[in-house]
Write an enzyme that holds these catalytic residues in place. Structure first.
Site, PDB file in Angstrom:
ATOM      1  CB  VAL A  29      50.688  47.325  48.247  1.00 12.59           C
ATOM      2  CG1 VAL A  29      49.761  46.988  47.082  1.00 12.59           C
ATOM      3  CG2 VAL A  29      51.387  48.661  48.003  1.00 12.59           C
ATOM      4  N   GLY A  30      47.878  46.004  49.547  1.00 17.29           N
ATOM      5  CA  GLY A  30      47.099  44.778  49.723  1.00 17.29           C
ATOM      6  C   GLY A  30      46.927  44.034  48.415  1.00 17.29           C
ATOM      7  CG  ASP A  31      43.451  41.636  48.136  1.00 16.06           C
ATOM      8  OD1 ASP A  31      43.472  42.427  49.098  1.00 16.06           O
ATOM      9  OD2 ASP A  31      42.401  41.259  47.598  1.00 16.06           O
ATOM     10  CB  THR A  89      38.312  46.005  48.642  1.00 16.99           C
ATOM     11  OG1 THR A  89      39.454  46.124  49.460  1.00 16.99           O
ATOM     12  CG2 THR A  89      38.660  46.346  47.206  1.00 16.99           C
ATOM     13  N   GLY A 129      44.118  41.263  52.654  1.00 14.93           N
ATOM     14  CA  GLY A 129      44.978  41.169  51.476  1.00 14.93           C
ATOM     15  C   GLY A 129      46.178  40.272  51.677  1.00 14.93           C
ATOM     16  CB  THR A 171      36.509  42.357  49.686  1.00  9.79           C
ATOM     17  OG1 THR A 171      36.600  43.208  50.825  1.00  9.79           O
ATOM     18  CG2 THR A 171      35.273  41.482  49.815  1.00  9.79           C
ATOM     19  N   GLY A 172      38.796  41.416  51.745  1.00  9.14           N
ATOM     20  CA  GLY A 172      39.190  40.721  52.971  1.00  9.14           C
ATOM     21  C   GLY A 172      40.638  41.044  53.299  1.00  9.14           C
TER      22      GLY A 172
END
Ligand code: SD4
Length: 304
Positions: free
Chosen positions: A182-184, A153, A207, A204-205
């Protein structure tokens, strides 16, 4: 007195965006413009397969994007999730941050809002990304591989010469994610957080794991207690990775960038990770490598 400015971003791909954002900040420009311009630069580049145009698609071969924007002066937030076929999700998120209500829109609702507000439509799936998807699909059925791969991200945080701060994120999320996942990155406190009175952090990583620990908010709260951004980000990642390992045996990849309102920066990570810092000295690319209880940071490249 003129204050120190600073910009920090995740991954080496942010370099050109940080250069653009840094020249805005150097010319006494605003932190909100710096992070939006910086993130847009990455969204527009088809070579980066985890953000914007050319981002890797979900299981159904659709590019669903998540993005967010936060203004540290008034804590305004705007976010979109699972949005398709719009050129710059970060700009849509920034526009939403002007609202009092309806600041976080998903899917068809986000697309209708973007269309109504004149944002540019674009088919975000490139031939290249489609080929990568087809190859992966084949490998998955032949070799029984885990589909989830390909993160990165883009997150940017800026402090301008007036002492104001802003943060923005944008991603196409996990490659081969389920439709609607949906991620973080668009979630306040998980993927990003910034408060002029303290500083900002962004992640990033994986989520699914970052959101379990609200790591961006946690890092900002550690800075509030007077801890340096470096120690705040590293202890946040370390403590939470250890907790996950203790309770379930493993932890996903997590990398955090942080900067406080004095322009001091730091990062925390449990995997090798590159990042970019811009300040009055230069725009520099670094690599961070986690080792036992510390993170070793080495300088990779400087801008000319
Ligand atoms: C997500 N955190 O959607 C994003 C992906 C990512 O670096 O950052 N990768 O879970």
């Amino acid at each position: 007195m003129e204050k120190k400015w600073c910009m920090i971003a995740t991954w080496e791909m942010a370099k050109e965006g940080v250069e653009k954002g840094s020249s805005i900040l150097q010319d006494r420009g605003n932190c909100c413009d710096a992070v939006e311009t910086g993130v847009k630069t990455v969204e527009d580049c088809p070579e980066y397969t985890s953000v914007g145009y050319g981002g890797l698609p979900n299981e159904e071969c659709e590019v669903e994007m998540d993005a967010a924007f936060m203004d540290g002066k008034n804590l305004s937030i705007g976010a979109v999730a699972g949005i398709k076929d719009f050129k710059n999700p970060v700009s849509i998120a920034r526009k939403l941050s002007e609202n009092r209500f309806n600041i976080f829109l998903v899917g068809a609702g986000a697309e209708a809002y973007a269309h109504k507000n004149g944002f540019e439509r674009k088919n975000m799936l490139t031939e290249e990304s489609k080929k990568i998807w087809e190859k992966r699909k084949k490998e998955m059925s032949e070799k029984n591989l885990s589909p989830y791969d390909g993160h990165d991200t883009i997150c940017m945080i800026a402090l301008d010469k007036c002492g104001d701060m802003a943060a923005a994120t944008s991603t196409s999320g996990l490659f081969m994610k389920k439709r609607g996942r949906v991620g973080d990155s668009p979630l306040s406190g998980s993927g990003f957080y910034v408060d002029n009175e303290i500083g900002g952090a962004a992640a990033t990583g994986l989520g699914e794991d970052i959101m379990k620990g609200c790591l961006s908010y946690d890092t900002v709260q550690r800075m509030k207690r007077g801890i340096s951004p470096m120690e705040a980000a590293q202890s946040s990642v370390r403590d939470f990775s250890e907790k996950l390992k203790k309770i379930r045996g493993y932890s996903g990849a997590m990398s955090l960038i942080a900067v406080n309102n004095r322009g001091e920066w730091g990062i925390g990570t449990n995997v090798e990770f590159t990042f970019v810092v811009g300040n009055s000295e230069k725009v520099r690319v670094y690599r961070a490598v986690p080792m036992e209880n510390k993170v070793v940071i080495e300088r990779l490249k400087d801008s000319l």
